[in-house]
Scaffold this motif. Sequence first.
Motif, PDB file in Angstrom:
ATOM      1  N   THR A   1       5.859  -6.929   8.422  1.00 42.90           N
ATOM      2  CA  THR A   1       4.439  -7.301   8.565  1.00 42.90           C
ATOM      3  C   THR A   1       3.675  -6.227   9.323  1.00 42.90           C
TER       4      THR A   1
ATOM      5  N   THR B   1       3.291  -3.356   7.181  1.00 45.94           N
ATOM      6  CA  THR B   1       2.279  -3.645   6.159  1.00 45.94           C
ATOM      7  C   THR B   1       0.876  -3.546   6.737  1.00 45.94           C
ATOM      8  N   LEU B   2       0.719  -4.067   7.979  1.00 46.06           N
ATOM      9  CA  LEU B   2      -0.598  -3.974   8.615  1.00 46.06           C
ATOM     10  C   LEU B   2      -1.003  -2.509   8.809  1.00 46.06           C
ATOM     11  N   GLN B   3      -0.013  -1.690   9.240  1.00 50.01           N
ATOM     12  CA  GLN B   3      -0.327  -0.278   9.422  1.00 50.01           C
ATOM     13  C   GLN B   3      -0.710   0.374   8.092  1.00 50.01           C
ATOM     14  N   GLN B   4       0.089   0.064   7.062  1.00 53.06           N
ATOM     15  CA  GLN B   4      -0.207   0.643   5.752  1.00 53.06           C
ATOM     16  C   GLN B   4      -1.544   0.136   5.224  1.00 53.06           C
ATOM     17  N   ASP B   5      -1.812  -1.171   5.476  1.00 55.15           N
ATOM     18  CA  ASP B   5      -3.091  -1.729   5.014  1.00 55.15           C
ATOM     19  C   ASP B   5      -4.263  -1.067   5.721  1.00 55.15           C
ATOM     20  N   THR B   6      -4.078  -0.791   7.041  1.00 55.22           N
ATOM     21  CA  THR B   6      -5.144  -0.112   7.783  1.00 55.22           C
ATOM     22  C   THR B   6      -5.409   1.269   7.206  1.00 55.22           C
TER      23      THR B   6
ATOM     24  N   ALA C   1      -4.577   2.202   4.193  1.00 61.21           N
ATOM     25  CA  ALA C   1      -5.098   2.031   2.827  1.00 61.21           C
ATOM     26  C   ALA C   1      -6.587   1.722   2.854  1.00 61.21           C
ATOM     27  N   ARG C   2      -6.992   0.908   3.872  1.00 64.87           N
ATOM     28  CA  ARG C   2      -8.424   0.622   4.008  1.00 64.87           C
ATOM     29  C   ARG C   2      -9.196   1.917   4.264  1.00 64.87           C
TER      30      ARG C   2
ATOM     31  N   ARG D   1      -9.541   3.651   1.067  1.00 65.06           N
ATOM     32  CA  ARG D   1     -10.601   3.051   0.246  1.00 65.06           C
ATOM     33  C   ARG D   1     -11.983   3.479   0.744  1.00 65.06           C
TER      34      ARG D   1
ATOM     35  N   TYR E   1      -5.234  -1.534  15.139  1.00 63.22           N
ATOM     36  CA  TYR E   1      -3.862  -1.905  14.803  1.00 63.22           C
ATOM     37  C   TYR E   1      -2.993  -1.986  16.048  1.00 63.22           C
TER      38      TYR E   1
END
Length: 744
Positions: free
Chosen positions: A26, A29-34, A36-37, A40, A233
């Motif tokens: 998790t 994933t949060l780091q990758q999502d950050t 990835a954001r 974007r 994060y």
Amino acid sequence: MSFRRRLLLVMLAVVVIAQLVAAGATLRTLQQDTLARGERELGVGLDVTRQLLEERGRQLRDNVAILASDFGFKSAVATQDTDTLISVLANHGDRANADMVLLGDPEGQLLASSHHPPEIPLPFPELWQQAREDGEAVEVVMHEGRPYQFVLMPVRAPGLIGWVGMGFLLDADLAEEIGALTRLETRFVNEDQRDALVADERYLSRSQLLYDGEEGQAYAVAQHRRSDLLTAYAALRWQLLVIFALTLLLTAVIAALSARSMARPLTTLVDAARRIGHGERLSDIKVSPKGEIGLLADTLLTMQEDIARRETTLRYQSRHDQLTNLANRHSAVQDIDDAIAQDEDFTLLRLSITDFRTINDTFGYAIGDQVLKVLAERLDRLPPPQVEAYRLSGDEFMLFLAAPAAEQGWLVALQERLAQPIDLEGSPIRLTLGIGEVRYPLHGDNATLLLRRAEIALDMARRARRGHQCYLEGQDELHLRQLTLVRDLQEAVTQDQLTLVYQPQLDARTGRLSGVEALMRWHHPNLGFIPPDEFIALAEHSGHIHRLTRWMLNKVCAQLHAWDHEGCSLVAAINLSAKDVTDIDLPARLRSCLAEYGMGPERLRLEVTESAIMQDPEHASRQLEELRRAGLRIAVDDFGTGYSSLAQLKRLPVQELKIDKSFILKLEESADDEIIVRSTIELGHNLGLEILAEGVETADARALLERLGCDTLQGYLISRPLAADHIVDWATQHQASLSEEQTP
């Protein structure tokens, strides 16, 4: 230690490990999502950069268009007044905030530039080539290693007299403006600078190529600091660790309590559900048949069967027509693609029912559906070389033949079989079908092209009223040309692409000018001169003919009024199409147009072709009678080329016959043509009709027509069609020449 205790310890260990793994995953994933954001946001920033550049390019294009259309600027370009050109370019460049301006001649030689010496080829040859092909170009270019957003447009007066261009520099100020808008660090750089920025691990970077050519490459680069992205994060990470620790403790307690009773059967059911979801077929699920677990297992097995049946039904429905059960267009495209992939020669026959709408209107849609079903059954039972029958849409079907071509004998048998009467509720219906044929690989190499050309061949068969038509080379181009002309007819009137010319008509007895015939001309901006026979026919088929007729009436009446003021009072002949003859609003429109210019109905003569009258003689007679009562003179145009007769015309309210030029062009050479013309003149006069001959091109033909008693003459011997502003001069010269001939 007992087995139960060991099992519990193992389960607790598994739960602990699972929670730790979940926590790590998790957080990762949060780091990758950050990140990835952040990626974007970089993408959005580059999109905003691109849109801003496009908007600035459009604004610059508008400024260049204003300059290119400026009369004074055009005059300066035409005269190559260098000082004026440089001044105008500089002024317009300043108003448009342009950093670079230039002007070139039609051959691509530079006349003036803010950054280049004169009398050299235009810079940015790729941009100039695109502008020559598309009429204008807006692109990023490179000059001395720096990128510019540049616009190049033609200067026309009306022909091409030069090329004018403006551009603005993609510099740090613009990048800073974009960065303030996107909250990203934005730069415009070359290839080496871009590589250095992307390699900096402190930043997330994305780039967008703006230019790639001989001058190098230019990029827009957007960057985001990793440290800024990961600040939130880091704080969230400690909170999640506490939450995961509490969740781990609670999960361990629950796992210890429920492991024995639920873990094993639930795992079995989950595995069964997963296998079913992947398409695997299970005969049973090895769990206890009692209780809720057993019921859930039975439900999964039942659901498996329902899904299989539903998928089979949906797959069939997606590939077949619901009314006829034939394969549909989607299946046709797939089958054609498969045959092409196997490089097999095949033939497609596209069929449609002639006047199927009449069947629906006469017998109702239920009977129409029954007709389609019967036809589908006949198509599906055809003998070889048919492979498959399809319903494409409405009353259109297609046959796939596993043969290089459809043999003539097989086609004849096909038409006889399909034309057999269909007895529906005591009403026998005999079908007439049109067939369009295409062959692979002769007529195309993909499904879309083959289907379109089959449709074109079918359309040609219907227009020619033939039962079968194989696709001919060039029909596709003709079809696309016709679509272009039909589309552009809507704008031809509003954009002043239509003009009128007038061909003089002489009284055969006196030689005096008795009137003119108004003839429409269309000069298409891209396709050039379009023959009247071509665009008039398309206007009738597409429903644009009424608009053309209204335009022509207004123009002719306005021109007659203008000639009156010049002391030249003339009668003008106007051609009406078959659609015009059936237009109930035509008489009122004619009266309104004449009244607007203060003219009487005797100033217009309406020419109607035989085919237009004979399509519906009764309705045409009523319509023409109303026009005659309004005082308008009516003539039958192209007489002798249709299917009417003088006996039929006797009942129509016409006052004049216009003999088709095909009988006049070789009148002095052809005895048959002379007999036809002589008979037409004599019978027409006996019916009280005046006779006009068009196509008079030789003095011998004119003399013969005068001896035969023809009333009015028209043709190239007298005059070619003239522009409106030449008619008065021609009439004056003709009258003077006539007076000299009559002077002893």
